[in-house]
Design an enzyme around this catalytic site. Structure first.
Site, PDB file in Angstrom:
ATOM      1  N   VAL A   1     -30.232  19.207 -16.640  1.00 26.88           N
ATOM      2  CA  VAL A   1     -30.887  18.745 -17.869  1.00 26.88           C
ATOM      3  C   VAL A   1     -29.882  18.041 -18.782  1.00 26.88           C
ATOM      4  O   VAL A   1     -30.177  16.983 -19.348  1.00 26.88           O
ATOM      5  CB  VAL A   1     -31.563  19.942 -18.597  1.00 26.88           C
TER       6      VAL A   1
ATOM      7  N   ASP B   1     -15.178  25.584 -22.885  1.00 28.35           N
ATOM      8  CA  ASP B   1     -15.707  26.696 -22.109  1.00 28.35           C
ATOM      9  C   ASP B   1     -16.456  27.585 -23.093  1.00 28.35           C
ATOM     10  O   ASP B   1     -15.877  28.058 -24.068  1.00 28.35           O
ATOM     11  CB  ASP B   1     -14.583  27.472 -21.416  1.00 28.35           C
ATOM     12  N   LEU B   2     -17.723  27.773 -22.823  1.00 25.05           N
ATOM     13  CA  LEU B   2     -18.570  28.470 -23.801  1.00 25.05           C
ATOM     14  C   LEU B   2     -18.234  29.948 -23.945  1.00 25.05           C
ATOM     15  O   LEU B   2     -18.742  30.603 -24.850  1.00 25.05           O
ATOM     16  CB  LEU B   2     -20.047  28.295 -23.421  1.00 25.05           C
TER      17      LEU B   2
ATOM     18  N   THR C   1     -36.547  30.026 -20.041  1.00 28.52           N
ATOM     19  CA  THR C   1     -37.084  30.078 -18.679  1.00 28.52           C
ATOM     20  C   THR C   1     -38.408  30.832 -18.553  1.00 28.52           C
ATOM     21  O   THR C   1     -38.685  31.752 -19.338  1.00 28.52           O
ATOM     22  CB  THR C   1     -36.032  30.758 -17.762  1.00 28.52           C
ATOM     23  N   ASP C   2     -39.165  30.467 -17.533  1.00 29.12           N
ATOM     24  CA  ASP C   2     -40.377  31.214 -17.157  1.00 29.12           C
ATOM     25  C   ASP C   2     -40.019  32.629 -16.685  1.00 29.12           C
ATOM     26  O   ASP C   2     -40.881  33.505 -16.666  1.00 29.12           O
ATOM     27  CB  ASP C   2     -41.129  30.462 -16.047  1.00 29.12           C
TER      28      ASP C   2
ATOM     29  N   TYR D   1     -30.984  37.605 -14.830  1.00 34.74           N
ATOM     30  CA  TYR D   1     -30.996  36.261 -15.421  1.00 34.74           C
ATOM     31  C   TYR D   1     -32.059  36.180 -16.521  1.00 34.74           C
ATOM     32  O   TYR D   1     -31.785  35.758 -17.655  1.00 34.74           O
ATOM     33  CB  TYR D   1     -31.262  35.229 -14.320  1.00 34.74           C
TER      34      TYR D   1
ATOM     35  N   LYS E   1     -31.541  35.552 -20.541  1.00 40.46           N
ATOM     36  CA  LYS E   1     -32.136  34.400 -21.240  1.00 40.46           C
ATOM     37  C   LYS E   1     -33.012  34.878 -22.409  1.00 40.46           C
ATOM     38  O   LYS E   1     -33.052  34.240 -23.458  1.00 40.46           O
ATOM     39  CB  LYS E   1     -32.969  33.552 -20.268  1.00 40.46           C
TER      40      LYS E   1
HETATM   41  N1  LIG Z   1     -32.613  25.484 -12.954  1.00 45.78           N
HETATM   42  C1  LIG Z   1     -33.834  25.984 -13.119  1.00 45.78           C
HETATM   43  O1  LIG Z   1     -34.637  26.080 -12.174  1.00 45.78           O
HETATM   44  C2  LIG Z   1     -34.288  26.441 -14.489  1.00 45.78           C
HETATM   45  C3  LIG Z   1     -35.560  27.051 -14.605  1.00 45.78           C
HETATM   46  C4  LIG Z   1     -35.992  27.442 -15.884  1.00 45.78           C
HETATM   47  C5  LIG Z   1     -35.185  27.257 -16.986  1.00 45.78           C
HETATM   48  N2  LIG Z   1     -33.943  26.693 -16.842  1.00 45.78           N
HETATM   49  C6  LIG Z   1     -33.113  26.531 -18.029  1.00 45.78           C
HETATM   50  O2  LIG Z   1     -32.948  25.135 -18.275  1.00 45.78           O
HETATM   51  C7  LIG Z   1     -31.656  24.907 -18.854  1.00 45.78           C
HETATM   52  C8  LIG Z   1     -30.951  23.832 -18.064  1.00 45.78           C
HETATM   53  O3  LIG Z   1     -30.800  24.293 -16.725  1.00 45.78           O
HETATM   54  P1  LIG Z   1     -30.149  23.377 -15.585  1.00 45.78           P
HETATM   55  O4  LIG Z   1     -30.970  23.570 -14.371  1.00 45.78           O
HETATM   56  O5  LIG Z   1     -29.898  22.032 -16.128  1.00 45.78           O
HETATM   57  O6  LIG Z   1     -28.781  24.157 -15.383  1.00 45.78           O
HETATM   58  P2  LIG Z   1     -27.531  23.728 -14.478  1.00 45.78           P
HETATM   59  O7  LIG Z   1     -27.802  22.485 -13.733  1.00 45.78           O
HETATM   60  O8  LIG Z   1     -27.137  24.958 -13.730  1.00 45.78           O
HETATM   61  O9  LIG Z   1     -26.440  23.396 -15.576  1.00 45.78           O
HETATM   62  C9  LIG Z   1     -25.929  24.393 -16.405  1.00 45.78           C
HETATM   63  C10 LIG Z   1     -24.649  23.871 -16.961  1.00 45.78           C
HETATM   64  O10 LIG Z   1     -24.092  24.929 -17.779  1.00 45.78           O
HETATM   65  C11 LIG Z   1     -22.702  24.825 -17.653  1.00 45.78           C
HETATM   66  N3  LIG Z   1     -22.007  26.073 -17.946  1.00 45.78           N
HETATM   67  C12 LIG Z   1     -22.176  27.272 -17.351  1.00 45.78           C
HETATM   68  N4  LIG Z   1     -21.272  28.136 -17.835  1.00 45.78           N
HETATM   69  C13 LIG Z   1     -20.526  27.459 -18.742  1.00 45.78           C
HETATM   70  C14 LIG Z   1     -19.429  27.812 -19.562  1.00 45.78           C
HETATM   71  N5  LIG Z   1     -18.892  29.032 -19.564  1.00 45.78           N
HETATM   72  N6  LIG Z   1     -18.898  26.861 -20.365  1.00 45.78           N
HETATM   73  C15 LIG Z   1     -19.407  25.602 -20.379  1.00 45.78           C
HETATM   74  N7  LIG Z   1     -20.440  25.221 -19.625  1.00 45.78           N
HETATM   75  C16 LIG Z   1     -20.992  26.137 -18.801  1.00 45.78           C
HETATM   76  C17 LIG Z   1     -22.451  24.475 -16.199  1.00 45.78           C
HETATM   77  O11 LIG Z   1     -21.183  23.881 -16.153  1.00 45.78           O
HETATM   78  P3  LIG Z   1     -20.400  23.619 -14.768  1.00 45.78           P
HETATM   79  O12 LIG Z   1     -21.038  22.354 -14.251  1.00 45.78           O
HETATM   80  O13 LIG Z   1     -18.993  23.451 -15.218  1.00 45.78           O
HETATM   81  O14 LIG Z   1     -20.634  24.828 -13.940  1.00 45.78           O
HETATM   82  C18 LIG Z   1     -23.602  23.533 -15.887  1.00 45.78           C
HETATM   83  O15 LIG Z   1     -23.218  22.178 -16.000  1.00 45.78           O
HETATM   84  C19 LIG Z   1     -30.948  26.254 -18.858  1.00 45.78           C
HETATM   85  O16 LIG Z   1     -31.111  26.845 -20.120  1.00 45.78           O
HETATM   86  C20 LIG Z   1     -31.701  27.074 -17.835  1.00 45.78           C
HETATM   87  O17 LIG Z   1     -31.627  28.458 -18.104  1.00 45.78           O
HETATM   88  C21 LIG Z   1     -33.503  26.257 -15.611  1.00 45.78           C
END
Ligand SMILES: NC(=O)c1ccc[n+]([C@@H]2O[C@H](COP(=O)([O-])OP(=O)(O)OC[C@H]3O[C@@H](n4cnc5c(N)ncnc54)[C@H](OP(=O)(O)O)[C@@H]3O)[C@@H](O)[C@H]2O)c1
Length: 305
Positions: free
Chosen positions: A9, A43-44, A108-109, A132, A136
């Protein structure tokens, strides 16, 4: 300020934000932040660095697209999942509140237990069934408690043509395996990262155009419309793949969750009712199949020939 700028995203927010800026419809300056690969890195887990970066740059809007998203791994490292998904949103909320900004956050769902038979409303009670989802939910609650001006967008089954997701996993397996077993008793709505970013900017544009925009903030469900099972999603992926592939593709076998044990339990039904978002912002969300077709076409066009 986009946090998690290299995630599915976050990347789309960055790309679409830059495109909006180019066509000058949006008074937008974008500060992408990731753990690495961006001009500003963060780094968060470093909460004082979060506060410093927000205090220094004073963004009007902070979009948190960063999260710990490894659902199964979260069962064996719940503390880390809780830190990134539960504690960090609260730190962000306090920092954004201090500068009078708006915090946009995704959830998230999986905050639901999946026992409903009708799509979940924002007001429905939350009972996560995995680490997870629990982490969330704690993040949502921290933001609601600490930041007056926030938008929390709950979404589901996120995919894109980059990153780690079901689409890319299935596309790869379909071309390398004779058979793939996929669960057909978990129901939800596949939602593309491009759609999530697009709707986020549409909401932002409306907030910017609304004098009392604070009345529109809060919790919203945002997914593509319609639903399927993981098996149904896989069928759709393989059908699209078949149109452009001359190689034999894997046969799909529908199986039940019982036959595919994973570390994390997942809700059997996680459709989200998105009426509130559609009505509040006058947005029409596309059917998931249509949106998937568009993402697929974009992917085909961008692949080297
Ligand atoms: N993926 C799904 O199916 C899904 C479903 C429902 C809701 N969501 C929600 O939608 C949102 C976006 O999800 P997404 O799929 O885009 O996630 P994603 O592709 O996994 O990306 C998450 C990002 O968070 C970064 N991150 C993790 N730990 C970190 C830290 N300590 N410091 C800095 N950055 C950090 C990661 O960095 P790195 O690249 O360095 O690891 C990654 O780039 C999230 O809130 C997720 O919970 C996702």
């Amino acid at each position: 300020m986009i946090l998690g700028a290299n995630g599915q995203v976050g990347w789309q927010l960055q790309q679409q934000g830059l495109a909006l800026k180019r066509i000058d419809t949006f008074p937008l300056e974008i500060i992408p932040i990731a753990r690495q690969g961006t001009q500003l890195t963060l780094d968060l887990t470093d909460s004082s660095a979060i506060q410093t970066v927000i205090r220094t740059h004073q963004p009007h809007i902070v979009i948190n697209a960063a999260a710990y998203t490894a659902v199964d791994r979260a069962e064996s490292e719940p503390e880390l999942a809780l830190e990134i998904n539960g504690t960090v949103p609260g730190v962000l909320a306090v920092a954004v509140e201090k500068i009078g900004g708006l915090l946009i956050h995704y959830s998230t769902d999986y905050v639901f237990d999946g026992t409903s038979s009708t799509p979940y409303l924002e007001t429905d009670s939350t009972t996560p069934i995995n680490a997870y989802g629990q982490s969330k939910l704690i993040g949502e609650q921290a933001i609601q408690a600490k930041a007056q001006n926030h938008l929390i967008l709950r979404t589901s089954w996120v995919y894109d043509v980059r990153g780690k997701n079901f689409l890319l996993t299935m596309a790869k397996l379909a071309q390398t395996r004779p058979q793939i077993s996929v669960v057909n008793d978990q129901i939800g709505s596949p939602t593309s990262a491009p759609l999530i970013a697009r709707i986020t900017y549409q909401i932002l544009a409306q907030l910017l155009a609304t004098p009392d925009w604070q009345t529109l903030t809060g919790l919203y469900h945002l997914t593509a419309q319609g639903f399927t099972s993981w098996y149904g999603f896989a069928e759709n992926i393989v059908a699209h793949l078949a149109e452009s592939s001359s190689h034999p593709l894997a046969e799909l076998i529908p199986i039940s969750t019982r036959d595919y044990p994973t570390a994390a339990q997942r809700p059997a039904f996680s459709r989200l009712n998105c009426q509130k978002l559609q009505q509040t912002f006058g947005i029409t969300l596309p059917a998931w199949e249509r949106e998937f077709g568009i993402v697929w076409q974009t992917w085909l066009q961008s692949r080297p020939t």
